[in-house]
Scaffold this motif. Sequence first.
Motif, PDB file in Angstrom:
ATOM      1  N   SER A  59       0.832  -1.187   0.000  1.00 42.99           N
ATOM      2  CA  SER A  59       0.000   0.000   0.000  1.00 42.99           C
ATOM      3  C   SER A  59       0.875   1.248   0.000  1.00 42.99           C
ATOM      4  CB  SER A  59      -0.872  -0.020   1.253  1.00 42.99           C
ATOM      5  OG  SER A  59      -1.296   1.279   1.554  1.00 42.99           O
ATOM      6  N   LYS A  60       0.395   2.326  -0.601  1.00 41.25           N
ATOM      7  CA  LYS A  60       1.163   3.582  -0.596  1.00 41.25           C
ATOM      8  C   LYS A  60       1.028   4.318   0.737  1.00 41.25           C
ATOM      9  CE  LYS A  60       1.279   4.337  -5.515  1.00 41.25           C
ATOM     10  NZ  LYS A  60       0.684   5.008  -6.671  1.00 41.25           N
ATOM     11  N   LEU A  61      -0.032   4.050   1.471  1.00 42.11           N
ATOM     12  CA  LEU A  61      -0.222   4.732   2.756  1.00 42.11           C
ATOM     13  C   LEU A  61       0.279   3.904   3.930  1.00 42.11           C
ATOM     14  CD1 LEU A  61      -3.796   6.291   2.434  1.00 42.11           C
ATOM     15  CD2 LEU A  61      -1.586   7.367   2.049  1.00 42.11           C
ATOM     16  N   HIS A  62       0.588   2.646   3.690  1.00 44.17           N
ATOM     17  CA  HIS A  62       0.884   1.720   4.791  1.00 44.17           C
ATOM     18  C   HIS A  62       1.900   0.751   4.185  1.00 44.17           C
ATOM     19  CE1 HIS A  62      -0.783  -0.054   8.572  1.00 44.17           C
ATOM     20  NE2 HIS A  62      -0.426  -1.205   8.048  1.00 44.17           N
ATOM     21  N   SER A  63       3.088   1.284   3.909  1.00 43.76           N
ATOM     22  CA  SER A  63       3.976   0.593   2.974  1.00 43.76           C
ATOM     23  C   SER A  63       4.471  -0.744   3.490  1.00 43.76           C
ATOM     24  CB  SER A  63       5.168   1.483   2.640  1.00 43.76           C
ATOM     25  OG  SER A  63       5.865   1.779   3.823  1.00 43.76           O
ATOM     26  N   ARG A  64       4.459  -0.935   4.780  1.00 48.30           N
ATOM     27  CA  ARG A  64       4.911  -2.209   5.310  1.00 48.30           C
ATOM     28  C   ARG A  64       3.815  -2.771   6.207  1.00 48.30           C
ATOM     29  NH1 ARG A  64       6.504  -3.736   9.985  1.00 48.30           N
ATOM     30  NH2 ARG A  64       7.780  -5.598  10.213  1.00 48.30           N
ATOM     31  N   ILE A  65       3.366  -4.004   5.928  1.00 45.97           N
ATOM     32  CA  ILE A  65       2.380  -4.620   6.808  1.00 45.97           C
ATOM     33  C   ILE A  65       3.036  -4.791   8.160  1.00 45.97           C
ATOM     34  CG2 ILE A  65       1.001  -6.676   7.242  1.00 45.97           C
ATOM     35  CD1 ILE A  65       0.895  -7.101   4.236  1.00 45.97           C
ATOM     36  N   ASP A  66       2.400  -4.326   9.204  1.00 47.54           N
ATOM     37  CA  ASP A  66       3.029  -4.346  10.519  1.00 47.54           C
ATOM     38  C   ASP A  66       2.665  -5.626  11.266  1.00 47.54           C
ATOM     39  OD1 ASP A  66       4.220  -3.885  12.900  1.00 47.54           O
ATOM     40  OD2 ASP A  66       3.292  -1.929  13.268  1.00 47.54           O
ATOM     41  N   TYR A  67       3.563  -6.597  11.193  1.00 43.11           N
ATOM     42  CA  TYR A  67       3.364  -7.854  11.914  1.00 43.11           C
ATOM     43  C   TYR A  67       4.092  -7.836  13.253  1.00 43.11           C
ATOM     44  CZ  TYR A  67       1.574  -9.895   7.547  1.00 43.11           C
ATOM     45  OH  TYR A  67       0.848 -10.176   6.431  1.00 43.11           O
ATOM     46  N   GLY A  68       4.496  -6.658  13.731  1.00 41.24           N
ATOM     47  CA  GLY A  68       5.252  -6.602  14.973  1.00 41.24           C
ATOM     48  C   GLY A  68       6.585  -7.303  14.777  1.00 41.24           C
ATOM     49  N   GLY A  69       7.005  -8.079  15.763  1.00 39.78           N
ATOM     50  CA  GLY A  69       8.298  -8.760  15.662  1.00 39.78           C
ATOM     51  C   GLY A  69       8.216 -10.121  15.009  1.00 39.78           C
ATOM     52  N   ALA A  70       7.014 -10.593  14.700  1.00 34.55           N
ATOM     53  CA  ALA A  70       6.871 -11.982  14.247  1.00 34.55           C
ATOM     54  C   ALA A  70       7.544 -12.217  12.904  1.00 34.55           C
ATOM     55  CB  ALA A  70       5.392 -12.335  14.150  1.00 34.55           C
ATOM     56  N   THR A  71       8.100 -13.387  12.759  1.00 35.97           N
ATOM     57  CA  THR A  71       8.590 -13.819  11.448  1.00 35.97           C
ATOM     58  C   THR A  71       7.419 -14.463  10.726  1.00 35.97           C
ATOM     59  OG1 THR A  71      10.774 -14.232  12.352  1.00 35.97           O
ATOM     60  CG2 THR A  71      10.244 -15.300  10.265  1.00 35.97           C
ATOM     61  N   VAL A  72       7.083 -13.919   9.587  1.00 36.30           N
ATOM     62  CA  VAL A  72       5.872 -14.350   8.885  1.00 36.30           C
ATOM     63  C   VAL A  72       6.241 -14.982   7.552  1.00 36.30           C
ATOM     64  CG1 VAL A  72       3.770 -13.493   7.765  1.00 36.30           C
ATOM     65  CG2 VAL A  72       4.422 -12.633  10.016  1.00 36.30           C
ATOM     66  N   ARG A  73       5.671 -16.134   7.283  1.00 33.15           N
ATOM     67  CA  ARG A  73       5.840 -16.777   5.986  1.00 33.15           C
ATOM     68  C   ARG A  73       4.484 -16.824   5.289  1.00 33.15           C
ATOM     69  NH1 ARG A  73      10.366 -19.958   5.273  1.00 33.15           N
ATOM     70  NH2 ARG A  73      11.915 -19.522   6.877  1.00 33.15           N
ATOM     71  N   TYR A  74       4.509 -16.919   3.986  1.00 33.22           N
ATOM     72  CA  TYR A  74       3.263 -16.930   3.221  1.00 33.22           C
ATOM     73  C   TYR A  74       2.943 -18.346   2.768  1.00 33.22           C
ATOM     74  CZ  TYR A  74       3.825 -11.989   3.531  1.00 33.22           C
ATOM     75  OH  TYR A  74       3.972 -10.731   4.036  1.00 33.22           O
ATOM     76  N   VAL A  75       1.653 -18.656   2.772  1.00 33.81           N
ATOM     77  CA  VAL A  75       1.181 -20.015   2.533  1.00 33.81           C
ATOM     78  C   VAL A  75       0.301 -20.019   1.291  1.00 33.81           C
ATOM     79  CG1 VAL A  75      -0.096 -21.937   3.561  1.00 33.81           C
ATOM     80  CG2 VAL A  75       1.139 -20.345   5.044  1.00 33.81           C
ATOM     81  N   GLU A  76       0.506 -21.014   0.416  1.00 34.55           N
ATOM     82  CA  GLU A  76      -0.349 -21.105  -0.770  1.00 34.55           C
ATOM     83  C   GLU A  76      -1.761 -21.517  -0.353  1.00 34.55           C
ATOM     84  OE1 GLU A  76       0.385 -20.074  -3.599  1.00 34.55           O
ATOM     85  OE2 GLU A  76       2.564 -19.871  -3.417  1.00 34.55           O
ATOM     86  N   HIS A  77      -2.742 -20.914  -0.977  1.00 38.54           N
ATOM     87  CA  HIS A  77      -4.155 -21.215  -0.711  1.00 38.54           C
ATOM     88  C   HIS A  77      -4.564 -22.352  -1.652  1.00 38.54           C
ATOM     89  CE1 HIS A  77      -8.408 -19.225  -0.267  1.00 38.54           C
ATOM     90  NE2 HIS A  77      -8.465 -20.524  -0.243  1.00 38.54           N
TER      91      HIS A  77
END
Length: 450
Positions: A59-77
């Motif tokens: 997003s241009k207004l929220h350039s980084r999704i804020d996941y806090g300190g968590a390490t986040v991986r993406y999962v195929e749907h």
Amino acid sequence: MPPEKNIAARQEKQPSAMSRRNFLKAGAAAAMSAGLAGTLGAKPLAAAQTTSGAGYVKSKLHSRIDYGGATVRYVEHNDQWLGTSQILGAVKQYHEADQGFYMANRGKYTQEAQDCFYHYHFVMKHPFNNAIATFAMSLMPDQMVSGTPAAEKIPIPDPEQMTQHIKDCAYFLRADEVGVGRMPEYGYYSHKAPSQDDLLRDDLSNSVPVTERLPYVVVVMVDQHLETMLASTGYDGISAAQSMRSYHTTGVISVILADYIRKLGYNARAHHFTNYAAVMPPLTIAAGLGELSRTGDCTVHPRLGFRHKVAAVTTDMPLVPDKPIDFGLLDFCRVCAKCAENCPSEAITFDRDMVEYNGYLRWNSDFRKCTEFRVTNSEGSSCGRCMKVCPWNSKEDSWFHTAGTWIGSKGEASASLLKNIDDIFGYGDEQIEKYHWWLDWPERYGPPQH
Ligand code: SF4
Ligand code: SF4
């Protein structure tokens, strides 16, 4: 200074020194790339994308999704997984009137629960909650959530750019997090609940089937308010207002967003607190905003924990969906159980593992006990203890909590460590009086007077 020069000057002045918080995050990334994160198990994980991974819609207004300190991986749907939730068979859609609060309203639980639910007494007994909820009710009519799209569709040559634009609209309207998912068919209710009079008679014959099938869902999330939660206990008048704060805000955002999309020529329906045709947890997971938790069907966000509410917009506007996320919550919930230890109604299971429920795996928690306690709580308005104690709900914007959630997303052993640290520091049990801004009327908290 002309605006463009001002911007350039500010960009040149970006500090080069790393804050302690960023240092910890950089450390997390370095540790991950050094292979310290352990094995990933059998989940169908996407190639190692991170929160700053290339190719992710920003997003241009929220350039980084804020996941806090968590390490986040993406999962195929796919058909076997919704995020980290395993799908074992056909997930049956259910009737909106089979949801906990409606069950209380229909008299399926105790008489006291029915009496207290009637006219949302458990919310309305506190006048401030009443004022917010009364406004939220004004968003209920079907013409607020749906309608006929404009005759002419605006061309969308770049769906990625349009996705970013729709997210920015939601951020502009004060969403805290926004995600776009592929709409799972089982995310729709089978039927809408009938009128209040029919519910009280437990007569579902006038229920209207939900026939909408739209391919995408935009999910908007709003924080329930950190400081208020820090001062609240669940045994006070503000607990329901925390929910109402996010319900009415997400409701407003979803209604405006759906109307905007229809004005661009595409179908769109808002789903919010007072008018749902869809169940929020699977939509939240599909949009990359949480994982299913020990509480059964409630989702936890890596930074906000349960301290949020969501609303959604289903649409056929061509959008580019986000991917569901994995921040290690399943391993974490397996060893944590802090919500179960603190739940006053004993609704949350202590079981180590999930069980099959309606074609998918989830923890065997009991929403009946939760509903009965919340609607009849004579020492407050609703509850929210599980929200307050969950270690994922960011208690403070500090390097310590960021580091803690980074540790917590690394498997069972580290989950146990974070839970112990959380307990030692008394997180979740605190009641910080300086944030107690609301007025209490404890004499109103009892059961309704007939
Ligand atoms: S809201 Fe309260 S009663 Fe319900 S599950 Fe959470 S802690 Fe238990
Ligand atoms: S309190 Fe612990 S067990 Fe409960 S949802 Fe949060 S992380 Fe999971």
